[in-house]
Scaffold this active site. Structure first.
Site, PDB file in Angstrom:
ATOM      1  CD  GLU A 101     -30.860  23.645  -5.276  1.00 20.49           C
ATOM      2  OE1 GLU A 101     -30.545  24.342  -6.371  1.00 20.49           O
ATOM      3  OE2 GLU A 101     -30.594  22.534  -4.992  1.00 20.49           O
ATOM      4  CG  HIS A 139     -25.187  31.049  -5.589  1.00 25.94           C
ATOM      5  ND1 HIS A 139     -26.181  31.313  -4.390  1.00 25.94           N
ATOM      6  CD2 HIS A 139     -25.862  29.659  -6.007  1.00 25.94           C
ATOM      7  CE1 HIS A 139     -26.722  30.328  -4.157  1.00 25.94           C
ATOM      8  NE2 HIS A 139     -26.721  29.119  -5.047  1.00 25.94           N
ATOM      9  NE  ARG A 198     -29.001  29.640  -8.499  1.00 25.89           N
ATOM     10  CZ  ARG A 198     -28.281  28.384  -8.467  1.00 25.89           C
ATOM     11  NH1 ARG A 198     -27.426  28.511  -9.594  1.00 25.89           N
ATOM     12  NH2 ARG A 198     -28.560  27.429  -7.869  1.00 25.89           N
ATOM     13  CG  HIS A 226     -22.851  29.828  -8.995  1.00 27.76           C
ATOM     14  ND1 HIS A 226     -22.034  29.094  -7.933  1.00 27.76           N
ATOM     15  CD2 HIS A 226     -23.967  28.870  -9.225  1.00 27.76           C
ATOM     16  CE1 HIS A 226     -22.453  28.020  -7.907  1.00 27.76           C
ATOM     17  NE2 HIS A 226     -23.830  27.822  -8.537  1.00 27.76           N
ATOM     18  NE  ARG A 285     -26.450  26.524 -13.757  1.00 28.70           N
ATOM     19  CZ  ARG A 285     -26.314  26.126 -12.481  1.00 28.70           C
ATOM     20  NH1 ARG A 285     -27.019  25.024 -12.099  1.00 28.70           N
ATOM     21  NH2 ARG A 285     -25.785  26.823 -11.598  1.00 28.70           N
TER      22      ARG A 285
HETATM   23  P1  FAD Z   1     -15.906  21.026 -14.013  1.00 33.37           P
HETATM   24  O1  FAD Z   1     -16.518  20.290 -13.094  1.00 33.37           O
HETATM   25  O2  FAD Z   1     -15.563  22.278 -13.531  1.00 33.37           O
HETATM   26  O3  FAD Z   1     -14.670  20.419 -14.451  1.00 33.37           O
HETATM   27  C1  FAD Z   1     -13.855  20.984 -15.362  1.00 33.37           C
HETATM   28  C2  FAD Z   1     -12.270  20.233 -15.376  1.00 33.37           C
HETATM   29  O4  FAD Z   1     -11.552  20.497 -16.494  1.00 33.37           O
HETATM   30  C3  FAD Z   1     -11.568  20.107 -14.045  1.00 33.37           C
HETATM   31  O5  FAD Z   1     -11.058  18.985 -13.893  1.00 33.37           O
HETATM   32  C4  FAD Z   1     -10.414  21.005 -14.658  1.00 33.37           C
HETATM   33  O6  FAD Z   1      -9.211  20.917 -13.516  1.00 33.37           O
HETATM   34  C5  FAD Z   1     -10.228  20.750 -15.930  1.00 33.37           C
HETATM   35  N1  FAD Z   1      -9.576  21.635 -16.799  1.00 33.37           N
HETATM   36  C6  FAD Z   1      -9.828  22.991 -16.875  1.00 33.37           C
HETATM   37  N2  FAD Z   1      -8.828  23.638 -17.677  1.00 33.37           N
HETATM   38  C7  FAD Z   1      -8.197  22.330 -18.283  1.00 33.37           C
HETATM   39  C8  FAD Z   1      -7.198  22.585 -18.976  1.00 33.37           C
HETATM   40  N3  FAD Z   1      -6.660  23.636 -19.748  1.00 33.37           N
HETATM   41  N4  FAD Z   1      -6.541  21.426 -19.290  1.00 33.37           N
HETATM   42  C9  FAD Z   1      -6.929  20.270 -18.501  1.00 33.37           C
HETATM   43  N5  FAD Z   1      -7.744  20.352 -17.676  1.00 33.37           N
HETATM   44  C10 FAD Z   1      -8.480  21.333 -17.565  1.00 33.37           C
HETATM   45  N6  FAD Z   1     -24.739  22.811 -10.403  1.00 33.37           N
HETATM   46  C11 FAD Z   1     -25.795  21.846 -10.122  1.00 33.37           C
HETATM   47  O7  FAD Z   1     -26.230  21.294 -11.057  1.00 33.37           O
HETATM   48  N7  FAD Z   1     -26.120  21.535  -8.926  1.00 33.37           N
HETATM   49  C12 FAD Z   1     -25.392  22.074  -7.889  1.00 33.37           C
HETATM   50  O8  FAD Z   1     -25.752  21.798  -6.698  1.00 33.37           O
HETATM   51  C13 FAD Z   1     -24.434  22.722  -7.905  1.00 33.37           C
HETATM   52  N8  FAD Z   1     -23.857  23.267  -6.896  1.00 33.37           N
HETATM   53  C14 FAD Z   1     -22.490  24.106  -7.283  1.00 33.37           C
HETATM   54  C15 FAD Z   1     -22.029  24.665  -6.107  1.00 33.37           C
HETATM   55  C16 FAD Z   1     -20.707  25.403  -6.514  1.00 33.37           C
HETATM   56  C17 FAD Z   1     -19.728  25.815  -5.270  1.00 33.37           C
HETATM   57  C18 FAD Z   1     -19.987  25.507  -7.731  1.00 33.37           C
HETATM   58  C19 FAD Z   1     -18.820  26.481  -8.110  1.00 33.37           C
HETATM   59  C20 FAD Z   1     -21.110  24.962  -8.817  1.00 33.37           C
HETATM   60  C21 FAD Z   1     -22.096  24.276  -8.590  1.00 33.37           C
HETATM   61  N9  FAD Z   1     -22.892  23.907  -9.550  1.00 33.37           N
HETATM   62  C22 FAD Z   1     -23.860  23.096  -9.331  1.00 33.37           C
HETATM   63  C23 FAD Z   1     -22.429  24.015 -11.000  1.00 33.37           C
HETATM   64  C24 FAD Z   1     -21.892  22.660 -11.594  1.00 33.37           C
HETATM   65  O9  FAD Z   1     -21.042  22.226 -10.457  1.00 33.37           O
HETATM   66  C25 FAD Z   1     -20.840  22.950 -12.568  1.00 33.37           C
HETATM   67  O10 FAD Z   1     -21.447  23.430 -13.649  1.00 33.37           O
HETATM   68  C26 FAD Z   1     -20.444  21.490 -12.898  1.00 33.37           C
HETATM   69  O11 FAD Z   1     -19.882  20.679 -11.913  1.00 33.37           O
HETATM   70  C27 FAD Z   1     -19.537  21.459 -14.331  1.00 33.37           C
HETATM   71  O12 FAD Z   1     -19.091  20.160 -14.529  1.00 33.37           O
HETATM   72  P2  FAD Z   1     -18.159  20.240 -15.619  1.00 33.37           P
HETATM   73  O13 FAD Z   1     -17.710  18.600 -15.589  1.00 33.37           O
HETATM   74  O14 FAD Z   1     -18.483  20.550 -17.106  1.00 33.37           O
HETATM   75  O15 FAD Z   1     -16.920  20.892 -15.344  1.00 33.37           O
HETATM   76  C1  SIN Z   2     -26.756  25.570  -4.947  1.00 41.00           C
HETATM   77  O1  SIN Z   2     -26.685  24.393  -4.327  1.00 41.00           O
HETATM   78  O2  SIN Z   2     -27.269  26.717  -4.451  1.00 41.00           O
HETATM   79  C2  SIN Z   2     -26.081  25.479  -6.159  1.00 41.00           C
HETATM   80  C3  SIN Z   2     -27.134  24.699  -7.105  1.00 41.00           C
HETATM   81  C4  SIN Z   2     -26.624  25.142  -8.533  1.00 41.00           C
HETATM   82  O3  SIN Z   2     -25.606  25.954  -8.611  1.00 41.00           O
HETATM   83  O4  SIN Z   2     -27.289  24.757  -9.544  1.00 41.00           O
END
Ligand code: FAD
Ligand code: SIN
Length: 532
Positions: free
Chosen positions: A112, A241, A287, A348, A383
């Site tokens: 990537e 993104h 990015r 993103h 990032r």
């Molecule tokens: P999240 O996975 O967002 O989880 C947050 C949780 O908190 C959820 O369960 C939500 O419901 C809960 N929540 C929120 N507010 C409250 C509240 N007030 N009370 C109770 N619960 C609450 N990163 C990579 O490294 N590689 C990738 O390939 C990649 N692809 C991506 C593709 C997409 C489409 C997106 C949107 C992001 C991508 N990212 C990627 C970024 C990455 O997915 C996220 O940064 C990461 O998953 C965040 O994880 P997290 O556990 O911190 O938060």
């Molecule tokens: C992607 O698959 O392009 C998302 C990866 C990322 O957010 O790190």
């Protein structure tokens, strides 16, 4: 309801943290505001970056992360997080996640933007879902963990706050003692007491009109921490993104950067491959550079999107490597790699957030944060792709160690926490106010706090947001709580923080590009906001 640990959020950060503290014997409750698998994690496509191949090494991954971070990464954090990666990957595999492999059995490593090596472990283009499901399976089977769905954390409860209600204690320092949460099923606010709280509520993408994020990404954890007086850092660094699938409905399905990693090329409406004009790494530049280039091409041509030409990718490879993206395109009548995919940038990821150290500790005792909600210093001003899942799982592990030590070493006295007092229990008279305000907020952020900023635009955004804040504050204290109101209040709060940090930074660096200050300052710094 008493717990040792409350975890807000059930993405990769919350789940992997909870599993570890529960395995250490602590009574753990996960509160999550929708179903247990709804999170940004669930949509992660490209994969998780870590050094696993013999032709790669930590120094290269560190260097790539620092280069992407535009001089603002904390090098000691970068070093630690990247070196911890392989151990956490092993644990994920032990949970049953089967990363995609080549025909000869070796790991299929994706590439990537900004990576000098192939190092992205992935499960086709649905990496996040596979990891999320594996953690949920382990957690569902664990007796020390309770998951409460459709429970929206509202605010942290701290000693400082409850002293105002007459609670007396000999403890000098402030600490967290639980949280209030809105139970959607019972339509009431409940009080959860705990010795420690982990905020793992994810990012803020939904504050923007166009985003790859699902609707849970409303910045609740950051707003809660800010209201509790915790340090928040670098909120101006919003990652856009470069390639979300353009659609006239405003939805923005992600087209993974890994597609460019396999050879896809960005083209303008005349078919010209334009990235060579912007960076030596062309389509695989970091990015921030690619998103700005697309934005600039769209502004110059007046077109609504650019094109992603995937014709260099073999159709069978596309189908097996990107089945999810293929399905989303086909739904719109687009058949890659034959057809070009219309793409636009979309909000993103948030690089800033609740400031923590390498043990996931915040500036408030007993309060921890990990995952996208947090700022550790890993990402700096931008990032590196696929470093987010890595950071989340590494910091969740470190946070678990640190919470276990906190609980082992401190004999925390039980605190009588007052129940939530509803100032006014009327039902909302005009819910349309919430919908309109949300719409206005999302537009203001997109139009004035986007990929290219100016001081004037930021000030315009600040005025709009302040008006919304006043209106919603009145509303908040006069009507019965419900999820849209809780979320809108938080989104307005985090929008204010983004603008405040953006106005503090008088330079262009990484994701923060401001026309009034087009160059980098020599002695740059992180921005900090804290409630007085
Ligand atoms: P999240 O996975 O967002 O989880 C947050 C949780 O908190 C959820 O369960 C939500 O419901 C809960 N929540 C929120 N507010 C409250 C509240 N007030 N009370 C109770 N619960 C609450 N990163 C990579 O490294 N590689 C990738 O390939 C990649 N692809 C991506 C593709 C997409 C489409 C997106 C949107 C992001 C991508 N990212 C990627 C970024 C990455 O997915 C996220 O940064 C990461 O998953 C965040 O994880 P997290 O556990 O911190 O938060
Ligand atoms: C992607 O698959 O392009 C998302 C990866 C990322 O957010 O790190």
């Amino acid at each position: 309801m008493d717990y040792d640990v409350i975890v807000a959020g059930s993405g990769i950060a919350g789940l992997s943290f909870a599993l570890k503290v529960a395995q250490a014997g602590y009574r753990t409750c996960i509160v999550t505001k929708k179903g247990r698998d709804e999170s940004n994690t669930n949509y992660a496509q490209g994969g998780i970056a870590s050094v696993t191949s013999e032709s790669d090494d930590f120094e290269r991954h560190i260097e790539d992360t620092l280069n992407a971070g535009a001089g603002l990464c904390d090098i000691s954090v970068v070093r630690e997080v990247i070196s911890d990666g392989p151990s956490r990957i092993r644990e994920i595999m032990e949970l049953g996640v089967e990363f995609s492999r080549l025909e000869d059995g070796r790991m299929s490593l994706g590439k990537e933007g900004g990576h000098s090596k192939r190092r992205i472990l992935h499960v086709e283009d649905m990496t996040g879902k596979a990891i999320e499901n594996a953690y949920l399976d382990a957690i569902n089977a664990h007796e020390n963990i309770e998951i409460k769905e459709h429970l929206v954390a509202i605010d942290l409860i701290t000693l400082r706050k409850i002293k105002k209600f007459g609670y007396t204690t000999n403890e000098i320092d402030d600490r967290v003692v639980g949280l209030y949460a809105y139970d959607e099923n019972e339509n009431q606010v409940i009080t959860l007491r705990a010795k420690s709280v982990m905020l793992a509520t994810g990012g803020i993408g939904y504050v923007y009109q166009y985003t790859t994020n699902p609707s849970i990404a409303t910045g609740d954890g950051i707003a809660m921490a800010y209201r509790a007086g915790v340090d928040i850092k670098n909120m101006e660094f919003i990652q856009f993104h470069p390639t979300a699938l353009f659609s006239t409905t405003g939805e923005r399905f992600l087209v993974s950067e890994a597609v460019r990693g396999e050879g896809a090329i960005l083209r303008d409406h005349r078919g010209r491959a334009f990235m060579k004009d912007y960076h030596p790494l062309k389509d695989l530049a970091p990015r921030d550079v690619v998103a700005r280039a697309i934005d600039s091409v769209m502004k110059k041509t007046g077109e609504q999107h650019c094109w992603l030409d995937c014709s260099k990718i073999d159709p069978d490879t596309f189908k097996s490597r990107f089945p999810n993206i293929l399905a989303a395109c086909e739904k719109q009548g687009i058949y890659p790699p034959k057809d070009r995919i219309p793409v636009v940038p979309a909000a993103h990821y948030l690089c800033g957030g609740i400031s923590t150290n390498l043990s996931a500790e915040t500036s408030l005792h007993g309060l921890y944060a990990c995952g996208e909600v947090s700022y550790t210093g890993l990402h700096g001003g931008n990032r590196l792709a696929s470093n987010s899942l890595l950071e989340a799982v590494v910091m969740a592990h470190r946070g678990a160690d640190s919470v276990i030590q906190y609980l082992d070493e401190n004999h925390l006295s039980k605190v009588e926490v007052p129940e939530w007092v509803d100032g006014n229990v009327q039902d909302s008279d005009e819910r349309v106010v919430l919908a309109h305000s949300l719409d206005e907020l999302k537009r203001a952020l997109w139009d004035y706090v986007g990929i290219v900023r100016t001081t004037k635009r930021l000030e315009r955004a600040r005025t709009r947001i302040q008006n919304l804040a006043r209106e919603i504050n009145d509303y908040y204290w006069n009507f019965k709580l419900e999820t849209p109101l809780i979320e809108l209040r938080n989104m307005i709060q985090v929008a204010e923080l983004v603008v405040e940090c953006a106005l503090q930074r008088r330079e262009s660096r990484g994701l923060h590009y401001i026309l009034d200050y087009p160059s980098e300052m020599p002695n740059s710094h992180t921005t900090i906001v804290k409630r007085g």
